[in-house]
Design a protein around this motif. Structure first.
Motif, PDB file in Angstrom:
ATOM      1  N   GLY A   1      -6.371   3.123 -12.368  1.00 56.31           N
ATOM      2  CA  GLY A   1      -7.103   2.075 -13.550  1.00 56.31           C
ATOM      3  C   GLY A   1      -5.771   0.975 -13.500  1.00 56.31           C
ATOM      4  O   GLY A   1      -4.817   1.004 -12.833  1.00 56.31           O
ATOM      5  N   PRO A   2      -6.239  -0.188 -14.364  1.00 56.57           N
ATOM      6  CA  PRO A   2      -5.418  -1.235 -14.204  1.00 56.57           C
ATOM      7  C   PRO A   2      -4.041  -1.054 -14.735  1.00 56.57           C
ATOM      8  O   PRO A   2      -3.169  -1.687 -14.276  1.00 56.57           O
ATOM      9  N   LYS A   3      -4.108  -0.190 -15.562  1.00 55.74           N
ATOM     10  CA  LYS A   3      -2.735   0.243 -16.652  1.00 55.74           C
ATOM     11  C   LYS A   3      -1.550   0.783 -15.285  1.00 55.74           C
ATOM     12  O   LYS A   3      -0.633   0.596 -15.130  1.00 55.74           O
ATOM     13  N   GLY A   4      -2.341   1.788 -14.921  1.00 60.90           N
ATOM     14  CA  GLY A   4      -1.734   2.461 -13.445  1.00 60.90           C
ATOM     15  C   GLY A   4      -1.156   1.722 -12.665  1.00 60.90           C
ATOM     16  O   GLY A   4      -0.177   1.856 -11.740  1.00 60.90           O
TER      17      GLY A   4
ATOM     18  N   THR B   1       5.369   5.481 -12.255  1.00 60.38           N
ATOM     19  CA  THR B   1       4.211   4.962 -13.123  1.00 60.38           C
ATOM     20  C   THR B   1       3.651   6.048 -14.070  1.00 60.38           C
ATOM     21  O   THR B   1       3.517   5.630 -15.047  1.00 60.38           O
ATOM     22  N   GLN B   2       3.866   7.191 -13.401  1.00 59.49           N
ATOM     23  CA  GLN B   2       3.121   8.483 -14.437  1.00 59.49           C
ATOM     24  C   GLN B   2       4.134   8.406 -15.577  1.00 59.49           C
ATOM     25  O   GLN B   2       3.794   8.620 -16.839  1.00 59.49           O
ATOM     26  N   LEU B   3       5.654   8.445 -15.198  1.00 61.95           N
ATOM     27  CA  LEU B   3       6.497   8.469 -16.378  1.00 61.95           C
ATOM     28  C   LEU B   3       6.203   7.303 -17.229  1.00 61.95           C
ATOM     29  O   LEU B   3       6.524   7.485 -18.623  1.00 61.95           O
ATOM     30  N   LEU B   4       6.078   6.094 -16.924  1.00 60.11           N
ATOM     31  CA  LEU B   4       6.252   4.887 -17.788  1.00 60.11           C
ATOM     32  C   LEU B   4       4.764   4.565 -18.364  1.00 60.11           C
ATOM     33  O   LEU B   4       4.966   4.309 -19.666  1.00 60.11           O
ATOM     34  N   VAL B   5       3.663   4.946 -17.807  1.00 61.75           N
ATOM     35  CA  VAL B   5       2.568   4.395 -18.550  1.00 61.75           C
ATOM     36  C   VAL B   5       1.557   5.647 -18.642  1.00 61.75           C
ATOM     37  O   VAL B   5       0.594   5.589 -19.287  1.00 61.75           O
ATOM     38  N   GLY B   6       1.885   6.938 -18.025  1.00 63.15           N
ATOM     39  CA  GLY B   6       1.180   7.857 -18.488  1.00 63.15           C
ATOM     40  C   GLY B   6       0.054   8.229 -17.454  1.00 63.15           C
ATOM     41  O   GLY B   6      -0.919   9.082 -17.530  1.00 63.15           O
ATOM     42  N   THR B   7      -0.218   7.128 -16.427  1.00 61.79           N
ATOM     43  CA  THR B   7      -1.333   7.406 -15.655  1.00 61.79           C
ATOM     44  C   THR B   7      -0.889   6.572 -14.173  1.00 61.79           C
ATOM     45  O   THR B   7      -0.224   5.647 -14.165  1.00 61.79           O
TER      46      THR B   7
ATOM     47  N   ILE C   1       0.920  -1.199  -0.261  1.00 58.31           N
ATOM     48  CA  ILE C   1       0.019  -0.195   0.021  1.00 58.31           C
ATOM     49  C   ILE C   1       0.877   1.184   0.130  1.00 58.31           C
ATOM     50  O   ILE C   1       0.513   2.429  -0.725  1.00 58.31           O
ATOM     51  N   ILE C   2       1.964   1.190   0.641  1.00 58.45           N
ATOM     52  CA  ILE C   2       3.005   2.248   0.772  1.00 58.45           C
ATOM     53  C   ILE C   2       3.478   2.250  -0.656  1.00 58.45           C
ATOM     54  O   ILE C   2       3.749   3.632  -1.340  1.00 58.45           O
ATOM     55  N   LEU C   3       4.057   1.208  -1.367  1.00 58.02           N
ATOM     56  CA  LEU C   3       4.671   1.111  -2.464  1.00 58.02           C
ATOM     57  C   LEU C   3       3.992   1.553  -3.688  1.00 58.02           C
ATOM     58  O   LEU C   3       4.590   2.306  -4.343  1.00 58.02           O
ATOM     59  N   LEU C   4       2.695   1.566  -3.532  1.00 58.18           N
ATOM     60  CA  LEU C   4       1.701   2.377  -4.320  1.00 58.18           C
ATOM     61  C   LEU C   4       1.885   3.739  -4.628  1.00 58.18           C
ATOM     62  O   LEU C   4       2.004   4.365  -5.673  1.00 58.18           O
ATOM     63  N   SER C   5       2.007   4.396  -3.399  1.00 62.03           N
ATOM     64  CA  SER C   5       2.350   5.684  -3.395  1.00 62.03           C
ATOM     65  C   SER C   5       3.661   6.105  -3.871  1.00 62.03           C
ATOM     66  O   SER C   5       3.935   7.266  -4.388  1.00 62.03           O
ATOM     67  N   VAL C   6       4.628   5.299  -3.267  1.00 61.62           N
ATOM     68  CA  VAL C   6       6.068   5.719  -3.521  1.00 61.62           C
ATOM     69  C   VAL C   6       6.327   5.832  -5.124  1.00 61.62           C
ATOM     70  O   VAL C   6       7.114   6.558  -5.488  1.00 61.62           O
ATOM     71  N   VAL C   7       5.989   4.980  -5.981  1.00 57.84           N
ATOM     72  CA  VAL C   7       6.349   4.763  -7.265  1.00 57.84           C
ATOM     73  C   VAL C   7       5.302   5.502  -8.219  1.00 57.84           C
ATOM     74  O   VAL C   7       5.188   5.357  -9.230  1.00 57.84           O
ATOM     75  N   PHE C   8       4.291   6.261  -7.674  1.00 54.82           N
ATOM     76  CA  PHE C   8       3.545   7.149  -8.415  1.00 54.82           C
ATOM     77  C   PHE C   8       4.354   7.944  -9.592  1.00 54.82           C
ATOM     78  O   PHE C   8       3.921   7.941 -10.806  1.00 54.82           O
ATOM     79  N   PRO C   9       5.334   8.654  -9.303  1.00 50.97           N
ATOM     80  CA  PRO C   9       6.246   9.229 -10.401  1.00 50.97           C
ATOM     81  C   PRO C   9       6.432   8.699 -11.385  1.00 50.97           C
ATOM     82  O   PRO C   9       6.781   8.756 -12.513  1.00 50.97           O
TER      83      PRO C   9
END
Length: 230
Positions: A101-104, A92-98, A82-90
């Motif tokens: 959703g499932p892609k994010g 995730t945004q860089l790699l998949v653009g969102t 649950i913490i990893l989800l927040s830590v890797v947000f930048p």
């Protein structure tokens, strides 16, 4: 029959199809599970093999490489998902653009799965009889041949069982990702079931997740037994 279903789970039938419906939730869960298994599993397999061959007793023993890989795996395994989800947000945004959703959800799912599976692979391969590996080295087999023809072949049944365990863990992580906007059955269970007090949706979404788990477990056990009996 329809009247009976309408009485016991009216909200499920009303949300069975359409956007964010149960059918879409099933496919989103399978989508996240498939791609996480494929990509995270491959990365985890490579890391697990590397941990074995670069270990002190490995065929390519290298203390520094092993130490680095071991620490990387330990660090990422120790971060709650649950913490990893927040830590890797930048990332995730860089790699998949969102980040929704499932892609994010794929990026944190892969990052969370790879080190877990790497340890499963390592624990499986270190149990292979050292005498078999020594015999292969005595016959002049190179590292690649030993990895593919000894480690992976001898450890295949247990690797299948470890893979099943990992896939089941991934399904649990997709449900957790869904709770924070990742989509899938977890999202439906929380957003439409729990938060709106529609208990039939929560129960059916949970049962559908259990069905997916039981099917994967059954197929994995069957495959492992067939390999074991060869």
């Amino acid at each position: 029959m329809t009247d009976f279903l309408n009485r016991i789970m009216p909200n499920v039938l009303a949300n069975w199809t359409g956007e964010n419906g149960m059918v879409q939730g099933i496919w989103q869960t399978l989508y996240m599970t498939f791609w996480t298994t494929l990509i995270g599993g491959f990365i985890g397999l490579v890391l697990g093999i590397a941990l074995v061959i670069y270990d002190e007793q490995g065929i390519l023993s290298n203390r520094w490489v092993y130490s680095i890989l071991d620490k990387v795996v330990n660090i990422f395994r120790s971060i709650p998902f649950i913490i990893l989800l927040s830590v890797v947000f930048p990332i995730t945004q860089l790699l998949v653009g969102t980040t929704i959703g499932p892609k994010g959800a794929l990026v944190p799912l892969i990052i969370g799965t790879a080190p877990f599976y790497a340890r499963q692979v390592q624990n499986t391969l270190v149990q292979i009889d050292p005498g078999v590996i020594e015999s292969a080295e005595a016959l002049g087999y190179g590292p690649w041949t030993i990895i593919t023809q000894v480690y992976l072949r001898e450890g295949l049944p247990d690797l299948i069982r470890a893979s099943v365990l990992t896939i089941i863990s991934i399904i649990g992580l997709t449900a957790m990702a869904g709770a924070v906007g990742g989509g899938g059955l977890g999202y439906i269970a929380v957003s439409k079931g729990y938060q709106r007090y529609q208990n039939d949706i929560t129960i059916v979404a949970t049962l559908l997740i259990l069905v997916i788990v039981f099917v994967i477990q059954g197929l994995g056990d069957l495959w492992a037994r067939k390999i074991d009996h060869r």
